[in-house]
Scaffold this active site. Structure first.
Site, mmCIF file in Angstrom:
data_model
loop_
_atom_site.group_PDB
_atom_site.id
_atom_site.type_symbol
_atom_site.label_atom_id
_atom_site.label_comp_id
_atom_site.label_asym_id
_atom_site.label_seq_id
_atom_site.Cartn_x
_atom_site.Cartn_y
_atom_site.Cartn_z
ATOM 1 N N LYS A 9 34.711 40.283 35.667
ATOM 2 C CA LYS A 9 33.570 40.591 34.632
ATOM 3 C C LYS A 9 34.015 41.524 33.703
ATOM 4 O O LYS A 9 34.979 42.347 33.840
ATOM 5 C CB LYS A 9 32.331 40.841 35.465
ATOM 6 C CG LYS A 9 31.850 39.641 36.420
ATOM 7 C CD LYS A 9 30.472 40.319 37.319
ATOM 8 C CE LYS A 9 30.102 39.211 38.085
ATOM 9 N NZ LYS A 9 28.723 39.659 38.741
ATOM 10 N N TYR A 49 25.246 30.473 35.176
ATOM 11 C CA TYR A 49 24.086 31.056 36.060
ATOM 12 C C TYR A 49 22.726 30.321 36.222
ATOM 13 O O TYR A 49 21.738 30.953 36.699
ATOM 14 C CB TYR A 49 23.834 32.569 35.856
ATOM 15 C CG TYR A 49 25.042 33.644 36.279
ATOM 16 C CD1 TYR A 49 25.521 33.413 37.573
ATOM 17 C CD2 TYR A 49 25.645 34.524 35.341
ATOM 18 C CE1 TYR A 49 26.565 34.348 37.910
ATOM 19 C CE2 TYR A 49 26.687 35.326 35.849
ATOM 20 C CZ TYR A 49 27.162 35.071 37.230
ATOM 21 O OH TYR A 49 28.130 36.186 37.542
ATOM 22 N N PHE A 57 16.674 39.611 36.818
ATOM 23 C CA PHE A 57 17.705 39.951 36.094
ATOM 24 C C PHE A 57 18.853 38.974 35.224
ATOM 25 O O PHE A 57 19.699 39.385 34.838
ATOM 26 C CB PHE A 57 18.757 40.692 37.335
ATOM 27 C CG PHE A 57 19.202 39.743 38.542
ATOM 28 C CD1 PHE A 57 20.163 38.789 38.373
ATOM 29 C CD2 PHE A 57 18.303 39.535 39.677
ATOM 30 C CE1 PHE A 57 20.615 37.934 39.271
ATOM 31 C CE2 PHE A 57 18.835 39.024 40.721
ATOM 32 C CZ PHE A 57 19.764 38.176 40.517
ATOM 33 N N ARG A 85 35.349 34.628 49.071
ATOM 34 C CA ARG A 85 33.852 35.319 49.171
ATOM 35 C C ARG A 85 33.902 36.306 50.101
ATOM 36 O O ARG A 85 33.419 37.356 49.830
ATOM 37 C CB ARG A 85 32.713 34.198 49.526
ATOM 38 C CG ARG A 85 32.442 33.252 48.823
ATOM 39 C CD ARG A 85 31.718 33.958 47.264
ATOM 40 N NE ARG A 85 30.286 34.412 47.944
ATOM 41 C CZ ARG A 85 29.380 34.683 46.808
ATOM 42 N NH1 ARG A 85 29.699 34.683 45.293
ATOM 43 N NH2 ARG A 85 28.255 35.250 47.264
ATOM 44 N N THR A 91 27.299 40.822 47.431
ATOM 45 C CA THR A 91 27.092 41.014 46.001
ATOM 46 C C THR A 91 26.626 42.311 45.635
ATOM 47 O O THR A 91 27.191 42.949 44.601
ATOM 48 C CB THR A 91 25.596 40.183 45.929
ATOM 49 O OG1 THR A 91 25.873 38.782 46.157
ATOM 50 C CG2 THR A 91 25.208 40.245 44.455
ATOM 51 N N ARG A 102 34.557 44.494 46.373
ATOM 52 C CA ARG A 102 33.571 45.269 45.857
ATOM 53 C C ARG A 102 33.321 46.455 46.421
ATOM 54 O O ARG A 102 32.953 47.648 46.016
ATOM 55 C CB ARG A 102 32.257 44.385 45.755
ATOM 56 C CG ARG A 102 32.298 43.342 44.629
ATOM 57 C CD ARG A 102 31.175 42.329 45.004
ATOM 58 N NE ARG A 102 31.179 41.170 43.985
ATOM 59 C CZ ARG A 102 30.417 40.123 44.069
ATOM 60 N NH1 ARG A 102 29.708 39.754 45.355
ATOM 61 N NH2 ARG A 102 30.260 39.308 42.865
ATOM 62 N N ASN A 112 29.289 44.692 39.520
ATOM 63 C CA ASN A 112 30.140 44.215 40.594
ATOM 64 C C ASN A 112 31.368 43.637 40.307
ATOM 65 O O ASN A 112 32.011 43.123 41.092
ATOM 66 C CB ASN A 112 29.228 43.714 41.688
ATOM 67 C CG ASN A 112 28.873 42.320 41.189
ATOM 68 O OD1 ASN A 112 29.149 41.814 40.221
ATOM 69 N ND2 ASN A 112 28.129 41.838 42.171
ATOM 70 N N HIS A 115 33.274 37.762 39.844
ATOM 71 C CA HIS A 115 32.594 36.715 40.445
ATOM 72 C C HIS A 115 33.584 35.667 41.202
ATOM 73 O O HIS A 115 34.749 35.525 40.796
ATOM 74 C CB HIS A 115 32.147 35.695 39.042
ATOM 75 C CG HIS A 115 31.412 34.527 39.583
ATOM 76 N ND1 HIS A 115 30.323 34.100 39.768
ATOM 77 C CD2 HIS A 115 32.293 32.971 39.661
ATOM 78 C CE1 HIS A 115 30.108 32.963 40.215
ATOM 79 N NE2 HIS A 115 31.242 32.456 39.952
ATOM 80 N N GLU A 126 31.752 25.073 38.624
ATOM 81 C CA GLU A 126 32.231 25.972 37.709
ATOM 82 C C GLU A 126 33.563 25.816 37.271
ATOM 83 O O GLU A 126 33.827 26.102 36.025
ATOM 84 C CB GLU A 126 32.142 27.230 38.496
ATOM 85 C CG GLU A 126 30.680 27.760 38.680
ATOM 86 C CD GLU A 126 30.481 28.860 39.807
ATOM 87 O OE1 GLU A 126 31.504 29.525 40.316
ATOM 88 O OE2 GLU A 126 29.363 29.375 40.175
#
Ligand code: IDP
Ligand code: MG
Length: 149
Positions: A9, A49, A57, A85, A91, A102, A112, A115, A126
């Site tokens: 990100k 998203y 948010f 993941r 998250t 993270r 964070n 993605h 995606e």
């Protein structure tokens, strides 16, 4: 073999973490099959998203994700969606264990740094949203027999 979509990100890019993040997937043994450095539009991030459109948010997230460059990638490997993941952590970085990306590299849920697709179905969606067929690089890595029985 599965494929998953991963993006560093804008906060991860600004903080100089692209290399550290790629290194973790490379050393795990996953195979990079597509990548690009780009700035996404706010509308594009709203599509990405879409599942979160009712969350408070959502608007801020899409604005933030389009505020600077992202490093978008597709990686391949056995069971990769789930394994990535797990490598990401939770998250919220505050709930992420040390050793996870993270848990090691960030602090705040809204920053964070990375993605990763959460299900195989979302991974397919995606990957198709971010990459065209001609952007995939086909090759046989020499490590395959040493990674998979
Ligand atoms: P994920 O990235 O771990 O899959 P999602 O629930 O899909 O988490 O949320 C997408 C992104 O939205 C998160 O990575 C994070 O950047 C942001 N986000 C999620 N929950 C919050 C929140 O409560 N406040 C601010 N940002 C959030
Ligand atoms: Mg998600």
């Amino acid at each position: 073999m599965e494929r998953t979509f991963i993006a560093v990100k804008p906060d991860g890019v600004q903080r100089g973490l692209i290399g550290e993040i790629i290194k973790r997937f490379e050393t795990r043994g996953f195979r990079l099959v597509a990548s690009k450095f780009m700035k996404a539009s706010e509308d594009f991030m709203k599509t990405h998203y879409l599942d979160l459109k009712d969350m408070p948010f959502y608007a801020g997230l899409c604005k933030y994700m389009s505020s600077g460059p992202v490093f978008a990638m597709v990686w391949e490997g056995q069971n990769i969606v789930k394994l990535v993941r797990m490598m990401l952590g939770e998250t919220n970085p505050a709930d992420s264990k040390p050793g996870s990306i993270r848990g090691d590299l960030c602090i705040n849920i809204g920053r964070n740094i990375i993605h990763g697709s959460d299900t195989l179905e979302n991974a397919k969606r995606e990957v198709g949203l971010w990459f065209k067929a001609e952007e995939f690089v086909e090759y046989t890595p020499c490590t395959q027999p040493f990674l998979y029985e």
